[in-house]
Design a protein around this motif. Structure first.
Motif, PDB file in Angstrom:
ATOM      1  N   UNK A   1       7.587   7.624  10.382  1.00 58.02           N
ATOM      2  CA  UNK A   1       7.915   6.204  10.400  1.00 58.02           C
ATOM      3  C   UNK A   1       6.853   5.314   9.803  1.00 58.02           C
ATOM      4  N   UNK A   2       5.802   5.882   9.186  1.00 63.13           N
ATOM      5  CA  UNK A   2       4.738   5.081   8.590  1.00 63.13           C
ATOM      6  C   UNK A   2       5.072   4.767   7.134  1.00 63.13           C
ATOM      7  N   UNK A   3       4.931   3.478   6.767  1.00 65.16           N
ATOM      8  CA  UNK A   3       5.117   3.069   5.379  1.00 65.16           C
ATOM      9  C   UNK A   3       3.998   3.665   4.529  1.00 65.16           C
ATOM     10  N   UNK A   4       4.356   4.235   3.376  1.00 58.36           N
ATOM     11  CA  UNK A   4       3.389   4.878   2.509  1.00 58.36           C
ATOM     12  C   UNK A   4       2.848   3.898   1.472  1.00 58.36           C
ATOM     13  N   UNK A   5       1.518   3.917   1.259  1.00 56.71           N
ATOM     14  CA  UNK A   5       0.864   3.108   0.233  1.00 56.71           C
ATOM     15  C   UNK A   5       0.634   3.991  -0.986  1.00 56.71           C
ATOM     16  N   UNK A   6       1.252   3.655  -2.100  1.00 54.15           N
ATOM     17  CA  UNK A   6       1.105   4.463  -3.325  1.00 54.15           C
ATOM     18  C   UNK A   6      -0.031   3.973  -4.201  1.00 54.15           C
ATOM     19  N   UNK A   7      -0.368   2.708  -4.121  1.00 53.94           N
ATOM     20  CA  UNK A   7      -1.464   2.151  -4.910  1.00 53.94           C
ATOM     21  C   UNK A   7      -1.925   0.866  -4.253  1.00 53.94           C
ATOM     22  N   UNK A   8      -3.197   0.513  -4.491  1.00 57.13           N
ATOM     23  CA  UNK A   8      -3.742  -0.719  -3.915  1.00 57.13           C
ATOM     24  C   UNK A   8      -4.741  -1.320  -4.882  1.00 57.13           C
ATOM     25  N   UNK A   9      -4.839  -2.664  -4.856  1.00 56.39           N
ATOM     26  CA  UNK A   9      -5.766  -3.400  -5.705  1.00 56.39           C
ATOM     27  C   UNK A   9      -6.439  -4.478  -4.862  1.00 56.39           C
ATOM     28  N   UNK A  10      -7.758  -4.462  -4.844  1.00 60.07           N
ATOM     29  CA  UNK A  10      -8.530  -5.454  -4.094  1.00 60.07           C
ATOM     30  C   UNK A  10      -9.370  -6.255  -5.075  1.00 60.07           C
ATOM     31  N   UNK A  11      -9.438  -7.575  -4.876  1.00 64.50           N
ATOM     32  CA  UNK A  11     -10.198  -8.442  -5.779  1.00 64.50           C
ATOM     33  C   UNK A  11     -10.973  -9.458  -4.962  1.00 64.50           C
ATOM     34  N   UNK A  12     -12.084  -9.935  -5.557  1.00 58.58           N
ATOM     35  CA  UNK A  12     -12.874 -10.987  -4.943  1.00 58.58           C
ATOM     36  C   UNK A  12     -13.841 -10.486  -3.891  1.00 58.58           C
TER      37      UNK A  12
ATOM     38  N   UNK B   1     -17.024   5.740   7.567  1.00 62.51           N
ATOM     39  CA  UNK B   1     -17.950   6.134   8.620  1.00 62.51           C
ATOM     40  C   UNK B   1     -19.000   7.130   8.142  1.00 62.51           C
ATOM     41  N   UNK B   2     -18.685   7.948   7.130  1.00 63.56           N
ATOM     42  CA  UNK B   2     -19.650   8.946   6.662  1.00 63.56           C
ATOM     43  C   UNK B   2     -20.679   8.355   5.706  1.00 63.56           C
ATOM     44  N   UNK B   3     -20.638   7.022   5.516  1.00 66.18           N
ATOM     45  CA  UNK B   3     -21.615   6.365   4.663  1.00 66.18           C
ATOM     46  C   UNK B   3     -21.129   6.081   3.271  1.00 66.18           C
ATOM     47  N   UNK B   4     -20.001   6.585   2.901  1.00 71.28           N
ATOM     48  CA  UNK B   4     -19.447   6.305   1.579  1.00 71.28           C
ATOM     49  C   UNK B   4     -19.087   4.824   1.482  1.00 71.28           C
ATOM     50  N   UNK B   5     -19.366   4.231   0.313  1.00 73.69           N
ATOM     51  CA  UNK B   5     -19.053   2.808   0.142  1.00 73.69           C
ATOM     52  C   UNK B   5     -18.706   2.525  -1.314  1.00 73.69           C
ATOM     53  N   UNK B   6     -18.102   1.357  -1.526  1.00 73.62           N
ATOM     54  CA  UNK B   6     -17.841   0.840  -2.868  1.00 73.62           C
ATOM     55  C   UNK B   6     -17.810  -0.673  -2.776  1.00 73.62           C
ATOM     56  N   UNK B   7     -18.334  -1.331  -3.790  1.00 68.45           N
ATOM     57  CA  UNK B   7     -18.282  -2.796  -3.818  1.00 68.45           C
ATOM     58  C   UNK B   7     -18.238  -3.267  -5.256  1.00 68.45           C
ATOM     59  N   UNK B   8     -17.620  -4.465  -5.429  1.00 69.14           N
ATOM     60  CA  UNK B   8     -17.500  -5.013  -6.765  1.00 69.14           C
ATOM     61  C   UNK B   8     -16.574  -6.210  -6.755  1.00 69.14           C
ATOM     62  N   UNK B   9     -16.268  -6.694  -7.945  1.00 68.31           N
ATOM     63  CA  UNK B   9     -15.346  -7.826  -8.061  1.00 68.31           C
ATOM     64  C   UNK B   9     -13.896  -7.379  -7.909  1.00 68.31           C
ATOM     65  N   UNK B  10     -13.604  -6.116  -8.238  1.00 64.15           N
ATOM     66  CA  UNK B  10     -12.240  -5.594  -8.096  1.00 64.15           C
ATOM     67  C   UNK B  10     -12.310  -4.090  -7.917  1.00 64.15           C
ATOM     68  N   UNK B  11     -11.473  -3.563  -7.039  1.00 59.80           N
ATOM     69  CA  UNK B  11     -11.356  -2.123  -6.829  1.00 59.80           C
ATOM     70  C   UNK B  11      -9.874  -1.796  -6.762  1.00 59.80           C
ATOM     71  N   UNK B  12      -9.446  -0.785  -7.529  1.00 59.37           N
ATOM     72  CA  UNK B  12      -8.051  -0.349  -7.498  1.00 59.37           C
ATOM     73  C   UNK B  12      -7.996   1.118  -7.116  1.00 59.37           C
ATOM     74  N   UNK B  13      -6.931   1.476  -6.360  1.00 59.41           N
ATOM     75  CA  UNK B  13      -6.758   2.846  -5.879  1.00 59.41           C
ATOM     76  C   UNK B  13      -5.358   3.302  -6.244  1.00 59.41           C
ATOM     77  N   UNK B  14      -5.272   4.489  -6.870  1.00 56.53           N
ATOM     78  CA  UNK B  14      -3.983   5.122  -7.141  1.00 56.53           C
ATOM     79  C   UNK B  14      -3.874   6.313  -6.195  1.00 56.53           C
ATOM     80  N   UNK B  15      -3.091   6.136  -5.113  1.00 62.73           N
ATOM     81  CA  UNK B  15      -3.003   7.187  -4.099  1.00 62.73           C
ATOM     82  C   UNK B  15      -2.260   8.403  -4.614  1.00 62.73           C
ATOM     83  N   UNK B  16      -1.417   8.223  -5.622  1.00 61.70           N
ATOM     84  CA  UNK B  16      -0.657   9.357  -6.131  1.00 61.70           C
ATOM     85  C   UNK B  16      -1.560  10.307  -6.940  1.00 61.70           C
ATOM     86  N   UNK B  17      -2.492   9.761  -7.720  1.00 68.91           N
ATOM     87  CA  UNK B  17      -3.394  10.596  -8.519  1.00 68.91           C
ATOM     88  C   UNK B  17      -4.786  10.681  -7.916  1.00 68.91           C
TER      89      UNK B  17
END
Length: 738
Positions: A623-634, A641-657
């Motif tokens: 019953x969970x809606x699936x996210x296929x891609x995401x784009x964050x800006x600003x 939690x394991x310390x991995x991070x990312x930062x910038x003006x825009x980050x996009x994620x393609x969950x399929x690939x």
């Protein structure tokens, strides 16, 4: 029973029946009783010269007595009033001797010696009301007070099998024979007192009122007419009232007929051919004053109170209340039927009270399907019961409830500690409120309650609506739930609540609301709950697309401190926009946009940004809606939690690939011990690699994150494969290792 003319209010009320629901009954009864009261009371509204369609004679031409054969008997013989048998008498209007007020036929008439009382055996009388109709009265006997034998009685009593018929004139101005089938309204009782001076009509016996659409029994009646103001001053049924409204025999609208003023017969010509058997023998003549009257109608306002326990029933539905009220505007003593809403062109577009309110229960984005007329049973007879008393009184000013051009309004009410209760078996719906009100011209339906006792409407297969006050325009399709409210589905798994108000807009056809929802808005502390997900915001606005069965949701916008919480995480923002793809009679979410201080947390991951867009796919087996891609800006920042991070003006994620792209000046991607910076950084989870297709820098730290073990920079590009620890750079490069 045949009904013609505008004075048959019950027939004309059919035009508003479908949109009105059960409230129509109150208006029909109130107006029909008002009609009967105005007609059968010794109405003075037509007194004086100029009454349309009433016999007008010179005083010298009015005969004292006319008999069917031979010479007329002399009822003044011997210097007093003598007896008469088998005769017809025309009696003058006591306020206007040029007008015939009564035409009385009797088997025997016997005056009381030395008094003003006259006893009459088997009286049959026409009373001319001064408009397009007349009242025919018959009884076994009567006793009249008649100081002037040539004028109408001042008072009296009809006794035994009393029957009053309200008869409309034909198009040529004549009156049909006084038979029940020719009457618009028929009233019967065992005895009836009248007082023409006081303008009063009284009986304590059961009164039966019949018309084409109404059958009613009243436990007594009292009517008082205000002769000066030309209005009904008081109407009362002191006891029980039981009435049945019958379905219309013919759906087609009754054509209007010419008024006698337009087709009046000449002076001296009998409008019916003479005699009481075929109607009154007095001539019908239009006064010149009538044709020069102002076009502006005289308006009268009346309020009716149905006190005591009120119960309205149809085979499929029931409404009970402690009392009911109705408000009526008459123009020239007629109901302005042109102000009423015409019935919708197809039965499917009509929604009864319960369906209209229950259609608001849309927490599951699912609407009750509007049933066909035969399934709803709207054309079944409606029975109305009131313990009484019932009163009708005039109002000097237009009541507020008749604002906006309304001529009819009705309300069911509950006393303190009680509720108005309605049930509908066809819709599997039931509910309660403090009061339920309907205005016929504006077609506005309102249910009222209080914060401590709100209105409630439930449909078994759809859900429940709870709100302080609910209003719905059946013509405009615009509805509102004022104050705090709650919508929940039938299983209780989904709900939406609000603090201030909720508004809805339904699509309309032919000027009537359909069951197809177009828009819904909730304001103030909105809270949505769905299968473990809770979303809160200050305001929510949802739009729905038309579908073959009703409507499906196509977009939801939430603003003001938006917060979403699921079993896996949370999301906060100032605005959230959820968009759906509509396919036939279904829709599924495909895009979510959160803006303004966005912060999300899920499964040990956190992200902040000014805006996040997510492409969505249908829910999985859990019953969970699936996210296929995401784009964050600003000012985007991502942490794990394991310390991995990312930062910038825009980050996009393609969950399929499983690819991530970070952009910035520069953007940064790393872990607790390694950091990559560049204007564009590409991460490929499947290839287990990092690519920087432009200038950048790589830094490796020791386990304490205090010493730099490796620092590399390049002017061309960089590729790093984590599995093999391979690093390749292009262009001018610098490498520093400690």
């Amino acid at each position: 029973m045949r009904t013609t003319g505008e004075t048959c209010f019950s027939e004309r009320l059919h035009a508003a029946r479908r949109g009105a629901g059960n409230s129509t009954l109150l208006i029909a009864i109130a107006v029909s009783l008002l009609l009967a009261a105005s007609a059968i009371l010794l109405s003075r509204s037509g007194s004086g010269a100029g009454g349309s369609g009433q016999p007008v004679l010179d005083e010298a031409d009015i005969p004292d007595v006319t008999g069917p054969v031979g010479d007329p008997p002399d009822i003044r013989a011997g210097g007093g009033i003598g007896g008469a048998t088998n005769a017809t008498v025309q009696l003058k209007d006591r306020n206007d001797p040029s007008r015939v007020a009564w035409e009385l036929e009797f088997d025997a008439l016997e005056p009381t010696p030395g008094g003003d009382t006259v006893d009459v055996d088997r009286p049959r009388a026409w009373y001319f009301t001064g408009n397009d109709s007349a009242v025919y009265v018959r009884a076994d006997a009567a006793s009249f007070v008649m100081p002037d034998i040539t004028s109408e009685p001042e008072s009296g009593r009809f006794t035994g099998n009393v029957e009053l018929l309200q008869i409309d004139r034909a198009s040529d101005g004549t009156l049909p024979p006084p038979l029940p089938e020719n009457a618009g309204v028929r009233l019967t009782t065992s005895w009836l007192d009248f007082d023409a001076i006081a303008g009063e009509l009284v009986t304590t016996e059961t009164v039966t009122v019949l018309s084409e659409r109404i059958e009613a029994d009243c436990s007594g009646v009292r009517l008082v007419l205000n002769e000066v103001d030309r209005r009904l001053e008081y109407f009362e049924v002191p006891g029980r009232l039981v009435a049945t409204i019958l379905p219309p025999a013919v759906e087609a609208e009754t054509p209007s007929r010419p008024r006698p003023a337009e087709t009046g017969t000449g002076s001296g010509q009998s409008p019916t051919g003479g005699g009481l058997a075929g109607g009154p023998s007095g001539a019908a003549q239009t006064s010149p004053a009538a044709s020069s009257a102002s076009d502006e109608p005289e308006r009268q306002f009346y309020a009716a109170l149905f006190d005591g326990r009120v119960r309205v029933t149809q085979p499929e539905r029931r409404v009970t209340a402690d009392r009911a009220r109705a408000w009526v505007e008459l123009r020239d003593n007629r109901l302005p039927t042109e102000t009423l809403a015409a019935a919708p062109s197809t039965p499917r577009q009509a929604m009864p009270l319960e369906a209209a309110v229950a259609a608001l229960t849309l927490a599951a984005a699912r609407q009750p399907e509007t049933l066909e007329a035969d399934e709803l049973g709207l054309d079944e007879p409606i029975r109305f019961e009131c313990a009484g008393p019932v009163t009708i009184r005039p109002m000097n000013e237009r009541p507020a409830v008749l604002g906006g051009g309304d001529s009819l309004a009705a309300r069911f009410e509950a006393r303190e500690g009680s509720r108005v209760v309605f049930e509908d078996d066809a819709l599997a719906a039931e509910g309660d409120a403090d009061w339920v009100e309907y205005a016929f011209a504006s077609r506005l339906l309102t249910l009222g309650g209080r914060s401590e006792a709100p209105t409630r409407t439930t449909m078994a297969e759809t859900g429940t609506l709870v709100a302080e006050q609910v209003s719905l325009g059946l013509g405009t399709g615009v509805g509102q739930a004022a104050g705090a409210g709650l919508l929940s589905d039938a299983d209780g798994e989904r709900s939406v609540s609000w603090r201030d108000q909720a508004d809805v807009v339904f699509r309309t056809e032919d000027g009537w609301m359909t069951g197809s929802l177009e828009q819904a808005i909730a304001s103030g502390g909105v809270r949505l709950r769905d299968a473990g997900t809770v979303v809160t915001a200050e305001d929510a606005n949802a739009r729905f697309a038309r579908a073959s069965n009703s409507a499906v949701i196509e977009r939801v916008v939430m603003t003001g401190d938006v917060s979403a919480e699921t079993s896996r995480g949370t999301l906060t923002a100032r605005r959230a926009d959820l968009r759906f793809i509509v396919e036939g009679d279904d829709s599924s979410p495909h895009l979510a946009i959160a803006t303004g201080g966005v912060r999300g947390e899920q499964d040990g991951q956190r992200v902040t940004a000014e805006q996040i867009e997510a492409d969505l796919a249908p829910a999985d087996d859990d019953g969970d809606i699936q996210v296929t891609a995401a784009r964050a800006t600003g000012d985007v920042r991502y942490d794990r939690d394991d310390g991995t991070f990312a930062e910038g003006e825009a980050i996009s994620v393609d969950a399929m690939s499983n690819r991530v792209i970070a952009l910035g000046a520069p953007a940064s991607v790393g872990t607790a011990e390694s950091i990559v910076r560049g204007e564009r950084i590409e991460l490929d989870d499947e290839a287990d690699s990092i690519d920087v297709p432009g200038p950048g820098r790589l830094t490796l730290l020791d386990e304490t994150r205090t010493l730099t073990r490796l620092a590399a920079s390049w002017s061309g590009s960089m590729r790093y494969t984590d599995s093999g620890g391979d690093l390749a750079v292009a262009g001018e490069a610098e490498l520093v290792s400690t």
